[in-house]
Design an enzyme around this catalytic site. Structure first.
Site, PDB file in Angstrom:
ATOM      1  N   LYS A 191       0.842  -1.299   0.018  1.00 62.31           N
ATOM      2  CA  LYS A 191       0.028  -0.051  -0.039  1.00 62.31           C
ATOM      3  C   LYS A 191       0.933   1.088   0.072  1.00 62.31           C
ATOM      4  O   LYS A 191       1.648   1.353   0.798  1.00 62.31           O
ATOM      5  CB  LYS A 191      -0.756  -0.118   1.279  1.00 62.31           C
ATOM      6  CG  LYS A 191      -2.004  -1.131   1.204  1.00 62.31           C
ATOM      7  CD  LYS A 191      -2.796  -0.939   2.243  1.00 62.31           C
ATOM      8  CE  LYS A 191      -3.867  -2.282   2.386  1.00 62.31           C
ATOM      9  NZ  LYS A 191      -4.809  -2.130   3.631  1.00 62.31           N
ATOM     10  N   HIS A 263      -7.029 -13.850   0.584  1.00 64.24           N
ATOM     11  CA  HIS A 263      -6.612 -13.507   1.910  1.00 64.24           C
ATOM     12  C   HIS A 263      -6.308 -14.656   2.881  1.00 64.24           C
ATOM     13  O   HIS A 263      -5.710 -14.641   3.863  1.00 64.24           O
ATOM     14  CB  HIS A 263      -7.551 -12.525   2.424  1.00 64.24           C
ATOM     15  CG  HIS A 263      -7.041 -11.258   2.870  1.00 64.24           C
ATOM     16  ND1 HIS A 263      -6.298 -10.373   1.730  1.00 64.24           N
ATOM     17  CD2 HIS A 263      -6.775 -10.408   3.835  1.00 64.24           C
ATOM     18  CE1 HIS A 263      -5.622  -9.361   2.104  1.00 64.24           C
ATOM     19  NE2 HIS A 263      -6.021  -9.344   3.318  1.00 64.24           N
TER      20      HIS A 263
END
Length: 318
Positions: A191, A263
């Site tokens: 990110k 995930h």
């Protein structure tokens, strides 16, 4: 969007302020494309809601307008958003209003007192080491798809990479370390474009080698030249959606009896490392978490596992 709402006019002061804010978070904060798109969707819904209430400029927004938007999200009947989605959208709105105040476009932050709904505490879902082994075993095979799928899934489990980080990889992001016996590493971009290097274990390295030599050239020949590491059947970069479909199909094939998402690999990576004795701060670095507090939630998972094993095994535990 409800029938009473009308989209904000593209040239309205409110729409202009929204565009300025999105440029700001793109340039100044270096957020990823996916994050920016999520901000855009959230604020499109907010601005359209305001337009439906007759609000067309930032200085005309009141705290009551913000509250009404939150209530509207919660009261859509079957279309009501989950608590987590409502909290995320309100976070986007609050960031927008902070920007408006900082830029002098408004005299006060009318969203400052808006509070998101309380989120239920949810522990990450990991599968066992045996379940992971069964899932990875479904990719055994010499055809091009099996070789690619094995490389993708082994990399996800070996590195804890987010699915977006994995599909964004280029071939040059797989780095051969100098020195005999040195572990190979993968360069991941998290990110905000934050880079980290994560070691590759022997299983992932072998799977990637087989894919790069025996499968990727065949896939690449079907499309335009691309540096992408993982390719689809037409030779272009594998999309997140297709990667998700691969994982779902392999999980169904493994018949492990639990739902598996991209995930799941990240959660299992962290949980299995901690269960094996890894330091939480090392796992933090490997996952690319900015705060160790985010990583520490995985220690709760391992504590629950230990508690269950203790209860089952100790003669005086029950």
């Amino acid at each position: 969007m409800h029938a009473a709402e009308a989209p904000a006019a593209p040239g309205s002061p409110l729409h202009t302020a929204q565009s300025r804010y999105l440029r700001h978070v793109t340039i100044e904060r270096g957020l990823s494309h996916n994050t920016i798109q999520a901000y855009r969707r959230d604020l499109d819904a907010y601005v359209d809601h305001l337009a439906g209430a007759g609000v067309t400029s930032p200085d005309a927004i009141t705290a009551a307008d913000v509250t009404a938007f939150v209530h509207e999200l919660r009261d859509r009947g079957e279309e009501s958003l989950a608590t987590s989605s409502t909290a995320r959208m309100l976070s986007s709105v609050r960031g927008f209003h902070r920007f408006l105040l900082e830029e002098g476009l408004v005299a006060a932050d009318v969203a400052a007192d808006a509070r998101p709904p309380k989120l239920a505490s949810r522990l990450p879902k990991a599968i066992s080491i045996d379940q992971m082994a069964a899932l990875l075993a479904t990719t055994d095979g010499d055809d091009e798809k099996s070789l690619r799928d094995k490389a993708l899934l082994e990399l996800l489990y070996a590195t804890g990479a987010r699915i977006s980080e994995a599909v964004d990889l280029n071939v040059d992001d797989i780095i051969n370390s100098a020195g005999e016996g040195a572990a190979d590493v993968v360069r991941l971009f998290g990110k905000g474009g934050k880079q980290r290097l994560v070691p590759l274990g022997s299983f992932a390295r072998a799977a990637l080698d087989a894919y790069l030599v025996r499968s990727r050239p065949l896939l690449s020949a079907r499309g335009a030249s691309t540096p992408a590491l993982f390719l689809g059947v037409r030779g272009s970069r594998l999309s997140r959606q297709n990667a998700w479909l691969i994982i779902r199909a392999r999980a169904e094939q493994a018949k492990i009896g639990v739902d598996v998402s991209p995930h799941t690999f990240r959660h299992s990576f962290a949980t299995h490392l901690l269960e094996g004795g890894a330091d939480v701060r090392v796992v933090q670095e490997l996952l690319g978490h900015s705060s160790v507090a985010t990583t520490q939630i995985y220690t709760l998972v391992t504590a629950d596992t230990l508690r269950d094993m203790y209860t089952q095994a100790h003669p005086r535990a029950r």
